[in-house]
Design a protein around this motif. Structure first.
Motif, PDB file in Angstrom:
ATOM      1  N   GLY A 101     -26.945  49.830 -18.582  1.00  0.00           N
ATOM      2  CA  GLY A 101     -28.288  49.305 -18.770  1.00  0.00           C
ATOM      3  C   GLY A 101     -28.999  49.992 -19.911  1.00  0.00           C
ATOM      4  O   GLY A 101     -28.517  51.000 -20.455  1.00  0.00           O
ATOM      5  N   ALA A 102     -30.142  49.455 -20.290  1.00  0.00           N
ATOM      6  CA  ALA A 102     -30.922  50.022 -21.384  1.00  0.00           C
ATOM      7  C   ALA A 102     -32.339  49.463 -21.337  1.00  0.00           C
ATOM      8  O   ALA A 102     -32.557  48.327 -20.915  1.00  0.00           O
ATOM      9  N   HIS A 103     -33.301  50.284 -21.758  1.00  0.00           N
ATOM     10  CA  HIS A 103     -34.692  49.850 -21.943  1.00  0.00           C
ATOM     11  C   HIS A 103     -35.290  49.231 -20.676  1.00  0.00           C
ATOM     12  O   HIS A 103     -36.032  48.248 -20.732  1.00  0.00           O
ATOM     13  N   GLY A 104     -34.964  49.821 -19.541  1.00  0.00           N
ATOM     14  CA  GLY A 104     -35.540  49.357 -18.282  1.00  0.00           C
ATOM     15  C   GLY A 104     -34.791  48.210 -17.622  1.00  0.00           C
ATOM     16  O   GLY A 104     -35.212  47.734 -16.560  1.00  0.00           O
ATOM     17  N   TRP A 105     -33.707  47.774 -18.232  1.00  0.00           N
ATOM     18  CA  TRP A 105     -32.902  46.707 -17.639  1.00  0.00           C
ATOM     19  C   TRP A 105     -31.634  47.310 -17.033  1.00  0.00           C
ATOM     20  O   TRP A 105     -30.953  48.118 -17.664  1.00  0.00           O
ATOM     21  N   ARG A 106     -31.285  46.863 -15.839  1.00  0.00           N
ATOM     22  CA  ARG A 106     -29.999  47.243 -15.237  1.00  0.00           C
ATOM     23  C   ARG A 106     -29.002  46.135 -15.553  1.00  0.00           C
ATOM     24  O   ARG A 106     -29.285  44.949 -15.362  1.00  0.00           O
ATOM     25  N   GLN A 172     -19.131  42.623 -27.582  1.00  0.00           N
ATOM     26  CA  GLN A 172     -19.454  43.873 -26.903  1.00  0.00           C
ATOM     27  C   GLN A 172     -20.951  43.992 -26.628  1.00  0.00           C
ATOM     28  O   GLN A 172     -21.360  44.372 -25.538  1.00  0.00           O
ATOM     29  N   ARG A 173     -21.789  43.636 -27.598  1.00  0.00           N
ATOM     30  CA  ARG A 173     -23.219  43.928 -27.482  1.00  0.00           C
ATOM     31  C   ARG A 173     -24.031  42.820 -26.830  1.00  0.00           C
ATOM     32  O   ARG A 173     -25.050  43.081 -26.195  1.00  0.00           O
ATOM     33  N   HIS A 174     -23.605  41.572 -26.975  1.00  0.00           N
ATOM     34  CA  HIS A 174     -24.489  40.460 -26.634  1.00  0.00           C
ATOM     35  C   HIS A 174     -24.161  39.758 -25.319  1.00  0.00           C
ATOM     36  O   HIS A 174     -24.861  38.821 -24.955  1.00  0.00           O
ATOM     37  N   LEU A 175     -23.139  40.182 -24.605  1.00  0.00           N
ATOM     38  CA  LEU A 175     -22.712  39.440 -23.417  1.00  0.00           C
ATOM     39  C   LEU A 175     -22.768  40.251 -22.131  1.00  0.00           C
ATOM     40  O   LEU A 175     -22.207  39.845 -21.110  1.00  0.00           O
ATOM     41  N   GLN A 176     -23.463  41.391 -22.155  1.00  0.00           N
ATOM     42  CA  GLN A 176     -23.589  42.189 -20.936  1.00  0.00           C
ATOM     43  C   GLN A 176     -24.733  41.626 -20.082  1.00  0.00           C
ATOM     44  O   GLN A 176     -25.889  41.654 -20.495  1.00  0.00           O
ATOM     45  N   LEU A 181     -33.910  45.604 -12.653  1.00  0.00           N
ATOM     46  CA  LEU A 181     -34.775  46.475 -13.438  1.00  0.00           C
ATOM     47  C   LEU A 181     -34.620  47.907 -12.980  1.00  0.00           C
ATOM     48  O   LEU A 181     -34.311  48.178 -11.818  1.00  0.00           O
ATOM     49  N   GLY A 182     -34.843  48.829 -13.916  1.00  0.00           N
ATOM     50  CA  GLY A 182     -34.796  50.242 -13.565  1.00  0.00           C
ATOM     51  C   GLY A 182     -34.229  51.078 -14.689  1.00  0.00           C
ATOM     52  O   GLY A 182     -33.363  50.643 -15.446  1.00  0.00           O
ATOM     53  N   ASN A 183     -34.742  52.305 -14.787  1.00  0.00           N
ATOM     54  CA  ASN A 183     -34.253  53.228 -15.810  1.00  0.00           C
ATOM     55  C   ASN A 183     -33.176  54.169 -15.278  1.00  0.00           C
ATOM     56  O   ASN A 183     -32.511  54.846 -16.048  1.00  0.00           O
ATOM     57  N   ASP A 184     -33.005  54.212 -13.965  1.00  0.00           N
ATOM     58  CA  ASP A 184     -32.070  55.161 -13.358  1.00  0.00           C
ATOM     59  C   ASP A 184     -30.745  54.468 -13.025  1.00  0.00           C
ATOM     60  O   ASP A 184     -30.473  54.135 -11.876  1.00  0.00           O
TER      61      ASP A 184
END
Length: 430
Positions: A101-106, A172-176, A181-184
């Motif tokens: 995840g990144a930027h608050g997205w799981r 790799q970058r665009h299909l995850q 939501l969450g930073n952890d």
């Protein structure tokens, strides 16, 4: 399951149910096995001794199933009539370390399986399904068949070039996909969620084979509902038709031994213990010969008289891209199954194989069409050439013409699935 009549939409209704219930190869073979059991077939284990008595049997291995019916009085050298197909479809599959995840997205880390039309997986509600392996070595099917994941497309305001240059996706970058939501981000969250979904205890799952699927149900389409839109038609449409045909013909007075061989991993080359390029089919056929008291000579005689129909979806002529097709070969949906030909052996069909299929279609009163690729376009392939080369078995490549092949949602004619099944019945009956 009884043989479908020529214009029986009940067969197509049943196909749609089969597609919905089979979001992974493991579910597909489990559903095929359930239908075979209801028709009197019984599972045999590869680790046990087999007998050659009359009746239906099947072997399960991962995402593959081989089923056959031994008629009364079958000799050790009795030839086989085989319907070949595959259970896998291109999709997004979960990586060994799935939690990211990144930027608050799981998010869930995925790998591309086969050759999917990547854009078809964008902005689509996705479920998650497959097989969980437990600490004791047993497996458990899992199917979260509700909106769980989504691969969000970038808004056009942030990529104005897409209108002029077309959509460009980095695998790799665009299909995850995102799934919360969450930073952890915590390792083990996805598997813990699936353990809870399936009623398993924490830490029971030690291995997994998981994949995404569209949760949108198959549906009839068009003014007169003459089309069907749905997932995984490539190639569960053929698996379903093969099961219907095998259960319809299973009776003691057959001149051949009818077989359904539904393999996994066709979409990435078939080289696995459950793929067409593996030993599974040859092992099952040989053991059946030997179980009936046969020798290597009987095995050679049986294989020499065997014919396989490799049934996989093919390309219907596309109204918006007709120039991509051969100008004199334009298969149409609801025109009956297609006979696939390629002189460079990307398909296994030759003239004598064509005659076998033509005779089956004539007996079934089913029209068929011919498919050949445009000379300027590369030709796909199937399990057909692999089966022919590996086992020395005459093989004919056929299928149903569809649009949107390898999309998350494909399109076929509503009549073609049962036309294919009827042709397979006539072929298996000999």
């Amino acid at each position: 399951m009884s043989a479908p009549s020529r214009f029986d939409r009940g067969h197509t209704d049943d196909l749609m149910s089969f597609l919905t219930a089979s979001p992974s190869p493991y579910h597909a073979v489990a559903n095929a096995a359930e239908r075979l059991e209801k028709a009197g077939f019984r599972q045999v284990a590869e680790t046990e001794a087999w007998d050659g008595t009359t009746g239906g049997r099947y072997v399960l291995r991962g995402g593959a199933i081989i089923a056959w019916y031994v008629p009364a009085g079958a000799e050790p050298h009795t030839p086989y009539r085989i319907v070949g197909a595959h259970t896998d479809s291109p999709n997004l599959r979960v990586k060994p370390l799935p939690d990211t995840g990144a930027h608050g997205w799981r998010q869930v880390a995925v790998e591309i399986y086969g050759g999917p039309l990547l854009n078809s997986w964008l902005d689509r509600d996705l479920g998650l399904a497959g097989r969980l392996t437990l600490r004791d070595g047993s497996t458990r099917l899992v199917n979260v068949d509700r909106p769980l994941l989504r691969v969000p497309q970038l808004a056009i305001h942030l990529d104005r070039s897409v209108s002029a240059e077309g959509l460009k996706l980095d695998k790799q970058r665009h299909l995850q996909p995102i799934w919360g939501l969450g930073n952890d981000v915590r390792d083990g969250d996805l598997i813990a969620f699936l353990e809870e979904e399936t009623g398993l205890g924490a830490g029971e799952v030690t291995g997994w084979d998981l994949m995404t699927h569209s949760v949108e149900a198959p549906a009839y389409l068009g003014r007169d509902k003459e089309l069907v839109a749905g997932p995984r038609m490539d190639n569960l449409l053929s698996v379903h038709a093969g099961v219907a045909a095998l259960t319809a013909v299973a009776r003691p007075d057959l001149p051949y031994i009818p077989v359904l061989a539904a393999f996994d991993h066709e979409e990435n080359g078939s080289q696995s213990d459950t793929g067409a390029d593996g030993p599974l089919l040859g092992s099952v056929l040989e053991r059946s010969v030997f179980a009936r008291g046969g020798s290597y000579e009987d095995r050679a005689r049986a294989f020499a008289g065997t014919v396989c129909l490799s049934s996989d979806t093919g390309h219907a002529v596309h109204p918006n891209y007709a120039e991509r097709h051969d100008p004199t070969h334009h298969p149409r949906v609801n025109g009956g199954p297609i006979l696939k030909v390629n002189v460079n052996n990307r398909y296994a069909t030759d003239g004598s194989g064509r005659a076998v299929f033509a005779a089956a279609c004539e007996r079934a009163d089913v029209p068929f069409q011919s498919f050949v690729s445009n000379n300027s376009m590369p030709c796909g392939t199937t399990i057909g050439p692999i089966t022919a080369a590996r086992h020395g078995i005459k093989t004919v490549d056929i299928g149903v013409a569809i649009l949107s092949m390898h999309s998350a949602r494909e399109l076929c004619g509503a009549d073609d699935p049962h036309l294919l099944a009827n042709a397979l019945v006539a072929f298996l009956e000999g």
